[in-house]
Design an enzyme around this catalytic site. Structure first.
Site, PDB file in Angstrom:
ATOM      1  N   HIS A 188       0.884  -1.230   0.073  1.00 30.43           N
ATOM      2  CA  HIS A 188      -0.010   0.129   0.076  1.00 30.43           C
ATOM      3  C   HIS A 188       0.798   1.379  -0.028  1.00 30.43           C
ATOM      4  CE1 HIS A 188      -3.531  -2.591   1.668  1.00 30.43           C
ATOM      5  NE2 HIS A 188      -3.746  -2.357   0.271  1.00 30.43           N
ATOM      6  N   GLU A 191       1.607   3.866   3.015  1.00 29.70           N
ATOM      7  CA  GLU A 191       2.192   3.316   4.259  1.00 29.70           C
ATOM      8  C   GLU A 191       3.686   3.334   4.311  1.00 29.70           C
ATOM      9  OE1 GLU A 191      -0.088  -0.389   4.357  1.00 29.70           O
ATOM     10  OE2 GLU A 191      -1.928   0.630   4.116  1.00 29.70           O
ATOM     11  N   ARG A 242      -3.115   4.692  -2.217  1.00 30.38           N
ATOM     12  CA  ARG A 242      -2.992   3.330  -1.637  1.00 30.38           C
ATOM     13  C   ARG A 242      -2.818   2.263  -2.855  1.00 30.38           C
ATOM     14  NH1 ARG A 242      -5.567   0.048   2.314  1.00 30.38           N
ATOM     15  NH2 ARG A 242      -6.662  -1.596   1.642  1.00 30.38           N
ATOM     16  N   HIS A 312       2.434  -3.508   6.648  1.00 25.39           N
ATOM     17  CA  HIS A 312       1.659  -2.400   6.426  1.00 25.39           C
ATOM     18  C   HIS A 312       1.891  -1.500   7.416  1.00 25.39           C
ATOM     19  CE1 HIS A 312      -1.239  -4.415   3.282  1.00 25.39           C
ATOM     20  NE2 HIS A 312      -0.411  -5.573   3.700  1.00 25.39           N
ATOM     21  N   GLU A 387       0.862  -4.667  10.723  1.00 23.84           N
ATOM     22  CA  GLU A 387       0.280  -3.347  10.643  1.00 23.84           C
ATOM     23  C   GLU A 387       1.410  -2.474  11.770  1.00 23.84           C
ATOM     24  OE1 GLU A 387      -1.758  -1.963   8.554  1.00 23.84           O
ATOM     25  OE2 GLU A 387      -3.290  -3.444   8.068  1.00 23.84           O
TER      26      GLU A 387
HETATM   27  O1  0X9 Z   1      -6.883  -4.173   4.252  1.00 20.21           O
HETATM   28  C1  0X9 Z   1      -5.795  -4.603   4.112  1.00 20.21           C
HETATM   29  O2  0X9 Z   1      -5.202  -4.867   3.132  1.00 20.21           O
HETATM   30  C2  0X9 Z   1      -4.697  -4.537   5.119  1.00 20.21           C
HETATM   31  N1  0X9 Z   1      -5.146  -3.439   6.303  1.00 20.21           N
HETATM   32  S1  0X9 Z   1      -4.812  -1.974   5.705  1.00 20.21           S
HETATM   33  O3  0X9 Z   1      -5.030  -0.777   6.547  1.00 20.21           O
HETATM   34  N2  0X9 Z   1      -2.915  -1.910   5.745  1.00 20.21           N
HETATM   35  O4  0X9 Z   1      -5.134  -1.597   4.108  1.00 20.21           O
HETATM   36  C3  0X9 Z   1      -5.106  -5.925   6.232  1.00 20.21           C
HETATM   37  C4  0X9 Z   1      -4.910  -7.078   5.476  1.00 20.21           C
HETATM   38  C5  0X9 Z   1      -5.104  -8.354   6.238  1.00 20.21           C
HETATM   39  N3  0X9 Z   1      -5.036  -9.399   5.499  1.00 20.21           N
HETATM   40  C6  0X9 Z   1      -5.982  -9.962   4.719  1.00 20.21           C
HETATM   41  N4  0X9 Z   1      -7.141  -9.473   4.796  1.00 20.21           N
HETATM   42  N5  0X9 Z   1      -5.949 -10.963   3.755  1.00 20.21           N
HETATM   43 ZN    ZN Z   2      -1.951  -1.628   4.021  1.00 17.28          ZN
END
Ligand code: 0X9
Ligand code: ZN
Length: 424
Positions: A188, A191, A242, A312, A387
């Site tokens: 992303h 980040e 993003r 992330h 994260e």
């Molecule tokens: O939503 C996401 O892709 C991640 N959080 S973020 O706030 N950095 O965008 C978390 C991803 C967790 N993993 C999966 N959902 N597979």
């Molecule tokens: Zn992310």
């Protein structure tokens, strides 16, 4: 005439999109913190989230957990009225995002300038007192390959949609088919601390190799940014970008959420089919060249990769699969144990606390993530999405002064993982 009116409406809609075709205007935008105190609040916020009207910096997770929502200036009154109407309390945590973003850019530019002035190395400008551009990072990786050629190989594993190199660094002190820990960052774009942390860990482990005895038994692969187009765009045009930068759909909206693009339960939940959305899963699984490139490397080394870590920001969470379902993998206890050991080491350094759990149960269901694919398809047992700092005080604008502390504490966690792999 009717056609013209339709075109105008469509253009208007596109401009209204939070991740619209041109630079999103953040002048006077606000970040609003909401605390859902009831299940009904959570339900309502989730509905709002799925409408794609606002940029949710943190998504609705659980009762009592803050949700930070960024609204563009003209949407601020609408959001406030909506929240008041349903009785959800809020506070404004960033009253003018444009102003704050500008100040943070000035601070980072100054830090970059100072880093450059202090630097005595003719081959690269990299350090961890500022967020650097891709060129600085890549010059540094090339410098490591040249200087530590006996243990480091840097390879361009492919190019991005806009033609940028995708560089990968392999650290190995020899030996045959040793287990691998694969670490990536920057999926992303906005980040930034993720890219900086991966390069910090890479730098420490290469330049002070003797401090990491597990390197006798384990190889490491580092890819500090697997979304280079997005990363650069977040430096040059839109700090809150993003996604990737591919051209995908109508209205000129660009980019796919690269962490919704992986071919495992693709597009089942927590994704959008709207090309203007920040969680757009793409026209098909692996539509994004960057994710194809990373996938090919994970596949190439799959039988040797024991741990896959993808960094992330932000929220301070150490998560394991699954992201597509509330169900847990059969071996979740093993993943949970290692995550808790890693987090204990991290916390011991500066006291930073992390939550551990499966991603669906910790934040929200979201299918098509690289972690799920790495476990579900590539068969890598230990896969984690981390994260990093912070919990929302600075959010994406984590000050450059926190890069090294974040890197140091996260390195402690990675050391625990390295030792675990070496002794198993
Ligand atoms: O939503 C996401 O892709 C991640 N959080 S973020 O706030 N950095 O965008 C978390 C991803 C967790 N993993 C999966 N959902 N597979
Ligand atoms: Zn992310």
């Amino acid at each position: 005439m009717k056609v013209l009116a339709l075109v105008l409406v469509l253009v208007g809609l596109a401009a209204a999109s939070p991740s619209g075709p041109v630079n999103r205007d953040i002048t006077g935008a606000q970040v609003i913190r909401v605390n859902p105190t009831r299940a009904s609040h959570l339900y309502y916020l989730h509905g709002l989230f799925m409408q794609d009207l606002y940029d949710f910096w943190t998504e609705p997770r659980a009762v009592g957990k803050n949700v930070d929502i960024m609204a563009q200036r003209w949407m601020v009154p609408v959001l406030k009225a909506t929240l008041s109407k349903v009785g959800i309390e809020y506070s404004v945590i960033i009253p003018d995002l444009g102003d704050l973003t500008e100040k943070s850019k000035i601070a980072n530019d100054r830090a970059l300038e100072m880093a450059k002035r202090r630097n005595t190395n003719a081959k690269h400008n990299m350090d961890w007192t500022a967020y650097h551009r891709l060129d600085d990072l890549y010059d540094y990786m090339d410098y490591l390959a040249e200087t530590y050629s006996h243990i480091v190989k840097v390879k361009t594993i492919g190019t991005s949609y806009e033609g940028r190199d995708m560089k990968m660094l392999k650290l190995s002190n020899g030996g045959f088919r040793k287990p691998i820990v694969f670490i990536d960052g920057g999926i992303h774009a906005r980040e930034w601390v993720s890219t900086a942390t991966v390069s910090y860990i890479m730098s420490q482990m290469v330049e002070n190799r003797e401090d990491y005895p597990f390197l006798d038994h384990v190889d490491f692969i580092f890819m500090p940014t697997i979304n280079p187009d997005g990363y650069e765009y977040s430096h040059t045009n839109d700090r809150y970008w993003r996604k990737t930068r591919s051209k995908t759909g109508v209205f000129g909206c660009k980019g796919v959420d690269p962490n919704r693009n992986w071919d495992f339960h693709w597009n089942e939940v927590g994704t959008s089919n709207n090309p203007c959305s920040d969680i757009y899963s793409g026209p098909e699984p692996f539509s994004e060249i960057e994710m194809q490139n990373v996938r090919d490397q994970l596949n190439k080394y799959a039988d040797r990769i024991k741990v896959y870590l993808t960094f992330h920001a932000f929220s301070q969470l150490w998560m394991y699969p699954w992201g597509y379902t509330y169900a847990l993998p059969d071996d979740w206890v093993d993943l949970d144990d290692l995550a808790r050991d890693a987090v204990d080491s991290l916390t011991a350094f500066y006291g930073t606390s992390y939550e551990v759990g499966s991603s669906t149960n910790t934040i929200y269901p979201a299918a098509g993530g690289s972690d799920d694919w790495a476990k579900g398809v590539a068969g890598i047992k230990y896969t984690y999405t981390v994260e990093l700092r912070d919990t929302g005080n600075f959010g994406f604008l984590l000050p450059p002064g926190q890069i090294i502390p974040t890197g140091q504490e996260t390195l402690e966690a990675v050391k625990t993982i390295g030792s675990f792999v070496a002794s198993n």
